[in-house]
Scaffold this motif. Structure first.
Motif, PDB file in Angstrom:
ATOM      1  N   ASN A 254      -9.884   5.463   2.126  1.00 47.93           N
ATOM      2  CA  ASN A 254      -8.721   6.202   1.610  1.00 47.93           C
ATOM      3  C   ASN A 254      -7.503   6.052   2.515  1.00 47.93           C
ATOM      4  O   ASN A 254      -6.360   6.090   2.040  1.00 47.93           O
ATOM      5  N   ALA A 255      -7.733   5.877   3.812  1.00 45.28           N
ATOM      6  CA  ALA A 255      -6.620   5.783   4.765  1.00 45.28           C
ATOM      7  C   ALA A 255      -5.965   4.400   4.778  1.00 45.28           C
ATOM      8  O   ALA A 255      -4.937   4.212   5.431  1.00 45.28           O
ATOM      9  N   ASN A 256      -6.545   3.436   4.046  1.00 44.13           N
ATOM     10  CA  ASN A 256      -6.031   2.061   4.118  1.00 44.13           C
ATOM     11  C   ASN A 256      -5.715   1.466   2.747  1.00 44.13           C
ATOM     12  O   ASN A 256      -5.735   0.243   2.583  1.00 44.13           O
ATOM     13  N   THR A 257      -5.378   2.318   1.793  1.00 40.89           N
ATOM     14  CA  THR A 257      -5.051   1.815   0.461  1.00 40.89           C
ATOM     15  C   THR A 257      -3.719   1.069   0.435  1.00 40.89           C
ATOM     16  O   THR A 257      -3.390   0.425  -0.574  1.00 40.89           O
ATOM     17  N   ASP A 258      -2.990   1.112   1.536  1.00 39.71           N
ATOM     18  CA  ASP A 258      -1.739   0.340   1.597  1.00 39.71           C
ATOM     19  C   ASP A 258      -2.000  -1.160   1.434  1.00 39.71           C
ATOM     20  O   ASP A 258      -1.103  -1.904   1.025  1.00 39.71           O
ATOM     21  N   ILE A 259      -3.232  -1.608   1.740  1.00 46.00           N
ATOM     22  CA  ILE A 259      -3.592  -3.014   1.539  1.00 46.00           C
ATOM     23  C   ILE A 259      -3.493  -3.363   0.063  1.00 46.00           C
ATOM     24  O   ILE A 259      -2.929  -4.391  -0.325  1.00 46.00           O
ATOM     25  N   VAL A 260      -4.032  -2.483  -0.783  1.00 44.32           N
ATOM     26  CA  VAL A 260      -3.989  -2.690  -2.234  1.00 44.32           C
ATOM     27  C   VAL A 260      -2.549  -2.664  -2.719  1.00 44.32           C
ATOM     28  O   VAL A 260      -2.116  -3.525  -3.496  1.00 44.32           O
ATOM     29  N   GLU A 261      -1.806  -1.678  -2.260  1.00 42.24           N
ATOM     30  CA  GLU A 261      -0.409  -1.539  -2.684  1.00 42.24           C
ATOM     31  C   GLU A 261       0.400  -2.785  -2.316  1.00 42.24           C
ATOM     32  O   GLU A 261       1.165  -3.321  -3.133  1.00 42.24           O
ATOM     33  N   GLU A 262       0.222  -3.280  -1.092  1.00 46.36           N
ATOM     34  CA  GLU A 262       0.986  -4.453  -0.651  1.00 46.36           C
ATOM     35  C   GLU A 262       0.611  -5.682  -1.475  1.00 46.36           C
ATOM     36  O   GLU A 262       1.485  -6.456  -1.879  1.00 46.36           O
ATOM     37  N   TYR A 263      -0.695  -5.855  -1.729  1.00 45.04           N
ATOM     38  CA  TYR A 263      -1.127  -7.031  -2.500  1.00 45.04           C
ATOM     39  C   TYR A 263      -0.498  -7.024  -3.882  1.00 45.04           C
ATOM     40  O   TYR A 263       0.016  -8.058  -4.349  1.00 45.04           O
ATOM     41  N   TYR A 264      -0.527  -5.886  -4.566  1.00 45.30           N
ATOM     42  CA  TYR A 264      -0.020  -5.856  -5.937  1.00 45.30           C
ATOM     43  C   TYR A 264       1.508  -5.967  -5.990  1.00 45.30           C
ATOM     44  O   TYR A 264       2.060  -6.460  -6.982  1.00 45.30           O
ATOM     45  N   ASN A 265       2.179  -5.549  -4.939  1.00 47.61           N
ATOM     46  CA  ASN A 265       3.623  -5.802  -4.882  1.00 47.61           C
ATOM     47  C   ASN A 265       3.899  -7.297  -4.761  1.00 47.61           C
ATOM     48  O   ASN A 265       4.850  -7.821  -5.341  1.00 47.61           O
ATOM     49  N   ILE A 266       3.053  -7.996  -3.989  1.00 50.99           N
ATOM     50  CA  ILE A 266       3.189  -9.454  -3.877  1.00 50.99           C
ATOM     51  C   ILE A 266       2.871 -10.114  -5.215  1.00 50.99           C
ATOM     52  O   ILE A 266       3.579 -11.030  -5.667  1.00 50.99           O
ATOM     53  N   LYS A 267       1.800  -9.647  -5.873  1.00 50.13           N
ATOM     54  CA  LYS A 267       1.417 -10.235  -7.158  1.00 50.13           C
ATOM     55  C   LYS A 267       2.531 -10.052  -8.188  1.00 50.13           C
ATOM     56  O   LYS A 267       2.790 -10.945  -9.003  1.00 50.13           O
ATOM     57  N   LYS A 268       3.178  -8.902  -8.134  1.00 52.81           N
ATOM     58  CA  LYS A 268       4.301  -8.639  -9.046  1.00 52.81           C
ATOM     59  C   LYS A 268       5.380  -9.711  -8.882  1.00 52.81           C
ATOM     60  O   LYS A 268       5.905 -10.248  -9.867  1.00 52.81           O
ATOM     61  N   GLU A 269       5.685 -10.061  -7.643  1.00 51.35           N
ATOM     62  CA  GLU A 269       6.695 -11.099  -7.380  1.00 51.35           C
ATOM     63  C   GLU A 269       6.215 -12.467  -7.846  1.00 51.35           C
ATOM     64  O   GLU A 269       6.981 -13.248  -8.432  1.00 51.35           O
ATOM     65  N   LEU A 270       4.943 -12.784  -7.577  1.00 48.72           N
ATOM     66  CA  LEU A 270       4.406 -14.084  -7.984  1.00 48.72           C
ATOM     67  C   LEU A 270       4.417 -14.246  -9.496  1.00 48.72           C
ATOM     68  O   LEU A 270       4.618 -15.351 -10.020  1.00 48.72           O
ATOM     69  N   LEU A 271       4.189 -13.148 -10.222  1.00 49.74           N
ATOM     70  CA  LEU A 271       4.204 -13.201 -11.683  1.00 49.74           C
ATOM     71  C   LEU A 271       5.625 -13.155 -12.241  1.00 49.74           C
ATOM     72  O   LEU A 271       5.841 -13.388 -13.436  1.00 49.74           O
ATOM     73  N   GLY A 272       6.589 -12.800 -11.383  1.00 47.60           N
ATOM     74  CA  GLY A 272       7.980 -12.740 -11.806  1.00 47.60           C
ATOM     75  C   GLY A 272       8.320 -11.508 -12.604  1.00 47.60           C
ATOM     76  O   GLY A 272       9.239 -11.525 -13.438  1.00 47.60           O
ATOM     77  N   TYR A 273       7.612 -10.407 -12.359  1.00 42.56           N
ATOM     78  CA  TYR A 273       7.845  -9.171 -13.100  1.00 42.56           C
ATOM     79  C   TYR A 273       8.686  -8.196 -12.276  1.00 42.56           C
ATOM     80  O   TYR A 273       8.556  -8.132 -11.051  1.00 42.56           O
ATOM     81  N   ASP A 274       9.510  -7.420 -12.983  1.00 38.36           N
ATOM     82  CA  ASP A 274      10.246  -6.345 -12.319  1.00 38.36           C
ATOM     83  C   ASP A 274       9.310  -5.172 -12.028  1.00 38.36           C
ATOM     84  O   ASP A 274       9.442  -4.487 -11.006  1.00 38.36           O
ATOM     85  N   LYS A 275       8.382  -4.937 -12.966  1.00 36.25           N
ATOM     86  CA  LYS A 275       7.423  -3.845 -12.805  1.00 36.25           C
ATOM     87  C   LYS A 275       6.033  -4.358 -13.180  1.00 36.25           C
ATOM     88  O   LYS A 275       5.880  -5.185 -14.088  1.00 36.25           O
ATOM     89  N   LEU A 276       5.028  -3.845 -12.478  1.00 36.88           N
ATOM     90  CA  LEU A 276       3.638  -4.208 -12.757  1.00 36.88           C
ATOM     91  C   LEU A 276       2.943  -2.982 -13.343  1.00 36.88           C
ATOM     92  O   LEU A 276       2.916  -1.912 -12.729  1.00 36.88           O
ATOM     93  N   TYR A 277       2.399  -3.137 -14.544  1.00 33.97           N
ATOM     94  CA  TYR A 277       1.718  -2.025 -15.206  1.00 33.97           C
ATOM     95  C   TYR A 277       0.198  -2.195 -15.086  1.00 33.97           C
ATOM     96  O   TYR A 277      -0.295  -3.244 -14.674  1.00 33.97           O
ATOM     97  N   ASP A 278      -0.532  -1.153 -15.462  1.00 37.37           N
ATOM     98  CA  ASP A 278      -1.992  -1.216 -15.316  1.00 37.37           C
ATOM     99  C   ASP A 278      -2.592  -2.398 -16.064  1.00 37.37           C
ATOM    100  O   ASP A 278      -3.577  -2.977 -15.621  1.00 37.37           O
ATOM    101  N   TYR A 279      -1.992  -2.792 -17.185  1.00 43.35           N
ATOM    102  CA  TYR A 279      -2.541  -3.914 -17.948  1.00 43.35           C
ATOM    103  C   TYR A 279      -2.221  -5.273 -17.311  1.00 43.35           C
ATOM    104  O   TYR A 279      -2.659  -6.313 -17.808  1.00 43.35           O
TER     105      TYR A 279
END
Length: 569
Positions: A254-279
């Motif tokens: 629980n104290a290290n979920t920033d790893i998940v957050e950082e990865y998905y922010n990177i994935k958002k950029e790689l996909l070229g999206y302004d926002k990343l949704y659950d789908y």
């Protein structure tokens, strides 16, 4: 390649003979030992224990033979059902043994435990459960009551969820089919799949909430009757895990979920999206498109095993040469993959559905890792060959890590990015997401009856904590707690996946950093199977699983993988 079942039996008739032998021995066992354990001396008890083990192993050997036939031809369901019924009737004659042991005077139990050798932990676990056992008549009542309580609601859940059909392009499809569309490279397909899944679940929300509330109540009643201090305790006992080690794991994750957050922010950029949704979570990056034959996969896995350990390599070669493996999909064969440990008197069996994809190579490594573990643990006997889930993935995930490290050397940059992304998302699914499930269960079980809206709110809150600001969870996502079967079938089961995943990563980190005599210690770890508590097994490596620092070291290895991924892009 199809597997060869002759090491188990040459024919069904031969299996029948052994099962009939087990039936006669079970009757003899019942007549000679029921109500008499307290009168036995140590050596007589050990004779009884060995007879108990031998009868159970015979039953297991027959059921392995029958199940493996069913796994490759599911039209044989009647055959499987027939043998399950016969086996249950035999096992009823053996039920008294464990219960009677838990009722022995403490001094008598300790005498037996002190002389039990490799079966010591098995008896110690029974002793720990003694205070939670009721009288034989009360246990029978609970067993029969279960048919109309938790088992009945579990069956209602299964029948309901399996009968829900999800609308897609003018027709109705299964849950598995609609979930697979969430992995599409087409964003519109993913979004439509999310809506379809939600709409299919929506009409059943009141029913699913009712089922979950009844499961919670039944779990609480049983915990109260058996005097468990917390609703988690029975699960920890079966997993041979302490509350302290589980809390350390949960807190560190629980104290290290920033790893998940950082990865998905990177994935958002790689996909070229302004926002990343659950789908968008499972949107693929560029895939590794090349097809890989089974022979190529075999060589890839054998090479990475050989680079680590001759022991791994030699057992894997045996698996191929002696036809432990059923490789390809075929009509009537069940889906997925597994390694069945069989019994110590036979070798494990591996089932694949190999389709020449890169994920199939990782599945081969994973299941062979299980088979190696099961084969090495055969010397600790039937009661100990199989491990609790907390350590069951020790060799399988480790084998995947060996393959991952080996493949990294042979791929181009685009393929490496895809490989890293897939690996990180797999880890997130088995580590962080399963702890989210545990957090959800802890909150749900701490409350009285909940409305569907209250389930939805807790689910959304706990999931959003993992993603932070990287992924927007829509209102549709709120309902998705309702299709997770573990909440219904096995309360507080999910953390076990996280426990196993992070434990293996921590061990792999030691290996990469050149820990002294790692291979030798690791092989001894695997050979001990389930005969030694996980805490003591890990102490071989100078680590303490009750200490948050142990789990944080493993999480830091994941952080290093994320940094390597960032370096590639």
């Amino acid at each position: 390649m199809n597997w060869d079942l002759k090491p188990l039996f040459n024919s069904l008739e031969e299996a029948d003979l052994l099962l009939e032998e087990a039936k006669k021995e079970a009757g003899w066992f019942y007549n000679n030992y029921k109500g008499k354990l307290e009168t036995l001396n140590v050596y007589q008890f050990l004779e009884a224990l060995n007879s108990y083990i031998d009868i159970n192993e015979k039953i297991s050997r027959v059921m392995t033979y029958i199940y493996l036939q069913f796994a490759t031809d599911t039209s044989k369901g009647n055959l499987l059902s027939k043998y399950e019924t016969i086996s249950t009737e035999i096992e009823e004659k053996l039920m008294f043994f464990e219960l009677e042991f838990t009722k022995l005077p403490a001094q008598k139990q300790l005498q037996f435990i002190d002389h039990a050798g490799v079966n010591r932990l098995y008896l110690e676990t029974l002793r720990k459960e003694a205070k939670h056992k009721l009288s034989e008549n009360e246990e029978i009542i609970l067993m029969k009551k279960d048919l109309t309580s938790s088992s009945a609601f579990s069956r209602l859940f299964d029948e309901t969820i399996s009968n829900i059909k999800f609308y897609w392009d003018g027709e109705f499809v299964s849950e598995e089919e609609i979930l697979s569309k969430l992995h599409s490279s087409n964003r519109n397909i993913r979004k439509r799949a999310q809506v379809s899944l939600t709409n299919g679940l929506k009409d059943k929300q009141k029913l699913f909430a009712f089922i979950y509330n009844q499961i919670k109540k039944d779990w609480k009643i049983e915990c109260d009757l058996r005097h468990y201090e917390t609703p988690e305790e029975p699960r920890h006992i079966s997993n041979k895990a302490s509350q302290k080690s589980v809390d350390a794991l949960v807190n560190a994750t629980n104290a290290n979920t920033d790893i998940v957050e950082e990865y998905y922010n990177i994935k958002k950029e790689l996909l070229g999206y302004d926002k990343l949704y659950d789908y968008d979570r499972y949107a693929p990056l560029k895939s590794i498109d090349k097809e890989i034959s089974f022979e190529e996969a075999k060589e890839m896995v054998l090479n990475c095993f050989k680079n680590f350990s001759n022991t791994f390599y030699e057992i894997a070669v045996k698996a191929f040469d002696e036809k432990w493996i059923d490789v390809y999909p075929k009509e009537g064969k069940r889906g997925g993959a597994f390694s069945h440990g069989a019994t110590p008197k036979a070798h494990p069996y591996v089932m694949l559905n190999f389709t020449n994809q890169i994920r199939d190579v990782f599945t081969l490594a994973h299941e062979l890792g299980h088979a190696i573990h099961q084969y090495l643990a055969r010397d600790v006997g039937y009661l100990n060959q199989h491990t609790p889930l907390t350590t069951a993935e020790t060799a399988s995930i480790f084998a995947e890590m060996l393959l991952f490290e080996d493949m990294k050397k042979k791929l181009n940059k685009e393929e490496l990015i895809s490989l890293y992304a897939n690996k990180l998302e797999d880890i997130f699914a088995t580590l962080f997401r399963q702890i989210v499930f545990t957090n959800f269960e802890r909150k749900v079980h701490s409350k009285d009856e909940l409305s569907p809206e209250e389930f939805n709110t807790i689910w959304q809150e706990e999931n959003q904590k993992m993603f932070g600001d990287s992924v927007i969870l829509t209102n549709n996502y709120k309902l998705w707690w309702s299709y997770i079967p573990h909440f219904i079938h096995s309360p507080f089961y999910c953390y076990s996946y996280s426990y196993a995943q992070l434990l293996v990563i921590s061990l792999y980190n030691l290996y990469k950093n050149g820990y002294e005599n790692f291979e030798e210690r690791y092989i001894e770890f695997l050979k001990s199977g389930g005969s030694i508590e996980p805490k003591i097994q890990i102490q071989r490596f100078g680590k303490n699983i009750d200490d948050e620092e142990f789990w944080i070291e493993g999480i830091n290895t994941i952080r290093d993988m994320l940094n390597e991924f960032k370096g590639l892009i």
